[in-house]
Design a protein around this motif. Structure first.
Motif, PDB file in Angstrom:
ATOM      1  N   GLN A  62       0.832  -1.198   0.000  1.00  0.00           N
ATOM      2  CA  GLN A  62       0.000   0.000   0.000  1.00  0.00           C
ATOM      3  C   GLN A  62       0.870   1.253   0.000  1.00  0.00           C
ATOM      4  OE1 GLN A  62      -3.116  -0.805  -0.439  1.00  0.00           O
ATOM      5  NE2 GLN A  62      -2.620  -2.950  -0.056  1.00  0.00           N
ATOM      6  N   ALA A  63       1.912   1.250   0.823  1.00  0.00           N
ATOM      7  CA  ALA A  63       2.810   2.400   0.887  1.00  0.00           C
ATOM      8  C   ALA A  63       3.559   2.582  -0.433  1.00  0.00           C
ATOM      9  CB  ALA A  63       3.801   2.223   2.036  1.00  0.00           C
ATOM     10  N   CYS A 114       1.245   6.997   7.031  1.00  0.00           N
ATOM     11  CA  CYS A 114       1.523   5.613   7.414  1.00  0.00           C
ATOM     12  C   CYS A 114       0.375   4.709   6.985  1.00  0.00           C
ATOM     13  CB  CYS A 114       1.713   5.507   8.924  1.00  0.00           C
ATOM     14  SG  CYS A 114       1.873   3.802   9.538  1.00  0.00           S
ATOM     15  N   PHE A 115       0.710   3.594   6.376  1.00  0.00           N
ATOM     16  CA  PHE A 115      -0.255   2.521   6.131  1.00  0.00           C
ATOM     17  C   PHE A 115       0.041   1.439   7.170  1.00  0.00           C
ATOM     18  CE2 PHE A 115      -0.200   4.723   2.130  1.00  0.00           C
ATOM     19  CZ  PHE A 115      -1.515   4.661   1.692  1.00  0.00           C
ATOM     20  N   ALA A 116      -0.959   1.097   7.972  1.00  0.00           N
ATOM     21  CA  ALA A 116      -0.776   0.140   9.064  1.00  0.00           C
ATOM     22  C   ALA A 116      -1.840  -0.935   8.983  1.00  0.00           C
ATOM     23  CB  ALA A 116      -0.842   0.853  10.419  1.00  0.00           C
ATOM     24  N   VAL A 137      -3.528   5.396   7.666  1.00  0.00           N
ATOM     25  CA  VAL A 137      -4.569   4.539   7.102  1.00  0.00           C
ATOM     26  C   VAL A 137      -4.436   3.195   7.802  1.00  0.00           C
ATOM     27  CG1 VAL A 137      -5.414   3.348   5.044  1.00  0.00           C
ATOM     28  CG2 VAL A 137      -4.594   5.708   4.874  1.00  0.00           C
ATOM     29  N   ALA A 138      -5.420   2.831   8.610  1.00  0.00           N
ATOM     30  CA  ALA A 138      -5.364   1.599   9.394  1.00  0.00           C
ATOM     31  C   ALA A 138      -6.614   0.781   9.167  1.00  0.00           C
ATOM     32  CB  ALA A 138      -5.193   1.910  10.880  1.00  0.00           C
ATOM     33  N   CYS A 163      -8.485  -4.352  -0.159  1.00  0.00           N
ATOM     34  CA  CYS A 163      -9.044  -3.510  -1.216  1.00  0.00           C
ATOM     35  C   CYS A 163      -9.401  -2.121  -0.706  1.00  0.00           C
ATOM     36  CB  CYS A 163     -10.278  -4.180  -1.822  1.00  0.00           C
ATOM     37  SG  CYS A 163      -9.933  -5.729  -2.673  1.00  0.00           S
ATOM     38  N   ALA A 164     -10.036  -2.048   0.461  1.00  0.00           N
ATOM     39  CA  ALA A 164     -10.458  -0.754   0.996  1.00  0.00           C
ATOM     40  C   ALA A 164      -9.266   0.138   1.353  1.00  0.00           C
ATOM     41  CB  ALA A 164     -11.392  -0.949   2.191  1.00  0.00           C
ATOM     42  N   PRO A 165      -8.228  -0.364   2.035  1.00  0.00           N
ATOM     43  CA  PRO A 165      -7.062   0.489   2.281  1.00  0.00           C
ATOM     44  C   PRO A 165      -6.404   0.986   0.997  1.00  0.00           C
ATOM     45  CG  PRO A 165      -7.022  -1.371   3.770  1.00  0.00           C
ATOM     46  CD  PRO A 165      -8.130  -1.642   2.782  1.00  0.00           C
TER      47      PRO A 165
END
Length: 288
Positions: free
Chosen positions: A150-151, A192-194, A219-220, A249-251
Motif C-alpha cells: 500500500q505504501a 503511514c499505512f498500518a 490509514v489503518a 481492497c479498501a485500504p
C-alpha cells in the motif's frame, strides 16, 4: 457513517482492547445494524474468534457478559425493527451466507468498500489529510510488512505530482535513520499505512515521528488498531479476513482517495502529470 456505527464507536472509545477484542469491535461496527441481534456464537464466527473471546470482550466493556451487551445495544437502538430480526450469519447480509468461501470473501470486500463509502460521506478528514501531505517537503510514506504494497503504491503515484516523496517500507536499524533524514530535510507530516499484523517497528516509528513534531496521517484497518493515537489523523479502512491471508481492497482505495485529495492541494500537479506523459511518450515507456 451510520448512526448505529457511530453509537458503537462511542461505546468502544476509551477502552483498552486486545487485538482479538479490536477484531470483534471492528466486526460489530461493520455489522452495526445487525449487531444487537447476533448471538455470541454468530458474532464469534463473523469475527473469526472464539466464543469465549466474545464474552471477555463484553466484560472488557463493563458488562456482566455478552447477553448484557446485546441487551444494551437493543435498548439503545432507535428503531430495532428497522435493523432486521437477526437470524444468524444470513442476518449479517444475505449475500454473505451465499456461495462458496471465495465468493464470500469477495462479498466481504464489497461490504468493506460500502462502509468506506459511508465514511467518506464526510470528506473533511480526507481533505485535511490532503493538505497536510501536500505541504510536507519531503513526504515520508511508511508501510512495513503487509502494509508495504500500500505504501509503495501510494509513493509511486504520489511522486508524479509531489516533488519529494520518500518511501519507508523496510524495517531494521536503517528505518529510524531514514526517518530522521526526512525530519532534517524539513518534513512536516508522515503518511503511514498500518495493516495487521501490526509490526512493533511501525508503532516505534510512529512514536519517533510524533516526537520529532511530524503530523501523522494513518490509514489503518480499524479505529481500534494498536497504532491509533489521539494526536494522529487516523482514517479507517477495513481489511477482509475471510481467506487465509487478509485482503486490503479498501485500504488501497483509500490510499488513492488520499492521492486525489493531495493532488487537489498541489497547484502544479496537473503540469507535473502532463510533463511526465510527454517524457513517457518521448521514451516510449508504454505500449500504446
Amino acid at each position: 457513517m451510520s448512526s448505529a456505527s457511530a453509537r458503537l464507536l462511542k461505546l468502544f472509545e476509551g477502552h483498552r482492547l486486545t487485538p482479538t477484542q479490536r477484531r470483534i469491535a471492528h466486526c460489530m461496527v461493520r455489522r452495526a445494524a445487525d449487531a444487537p441481534f447476533l448471538s455470541s456464537v454468530e458474532l464469534a464466527e463473523l469475527a473469526g474468534v472464539s466464543q469465549p473471546s466474545v464474552t471477555r470482550f463484553a466484560v472488557a466493556l463493563g458488562f456482566d457478559g455478552y447477553p448484557a451487551l446485546r441487551r444494551h445495544l437493543r435498548e439503545s437502538a432507535p428503531d430495532p425493527e428497522a435493523a432486521g430480526t437477526g437470524t444468524g450469519t444470513g442476518a449479517a447480509g444475505g449475500a454473505d451466507a451465499a456461495g462458496n468461501e471465495y465468493q464470500q470473501a469477495v462479498q466481504a470486500e464489497i461490504d468493506n468498500l460500502r462502509h468506506l463509502a459511508a465514511l467518506l460521506a464526510d470528506p473533511a478528514p480526507v481533505e485535511r489529510a490532503g493538505r497536510l501531505l501536500a505541504a510536507s517537503r519531503p513526504l515520508p510514506v511508511l508501510g512495513l510488512r503487509a502494509a508495504s504494497p500500500q505504501a509503495r503504491g501510494f509513493a509511486y503515484f504520489a511522486a508524479k505530482v509531489h516533488p519529494d516523496v520518500r518511501l519507508l517500507d523496510e524495517g531494521g536499524s536503517m528505518l529510524e535513520d531514514r526517518l530522521d533524514a526526512c525530519v532534517r530535510a524539513g518534513a512536516g507530516a508522515l503518511l503511514c499505512f498500518a495493516l495487521p499484523r501490526h509490526p512493533r517497528e511501525t508503532v516505534a516509528a510512529l512514536g519517533r515521528a510524533r516526537e520529532a513534531g511530524l503530523s501523522v496521517v494513518t490509514v489503518a484497518d480499524s479505529a481500534f488498531a494498536p497504532v491509533a493515537h489521539p494526536d494522529d489523523l487516523l482514517l479507517p479502512a477495513a481489511v477482509g479476513t475471510g481467506l487465509a491471508f487478509d485482503t486490503a481492497c479498501a485500504p488501497m482505495l483509500l490510499g488513492r482517495v488520499l492521492l486525489e485529495a493531495m493532488a487537489d492541494e498541489l497547484p502544479d500537479a496537473q503540469a507535473r502529470l502532463e510533463e511526465f506523459d510527454a517524457r513517457a511518450a518521448e521514451r516510449g515507456l508504454f505500449m500504446e
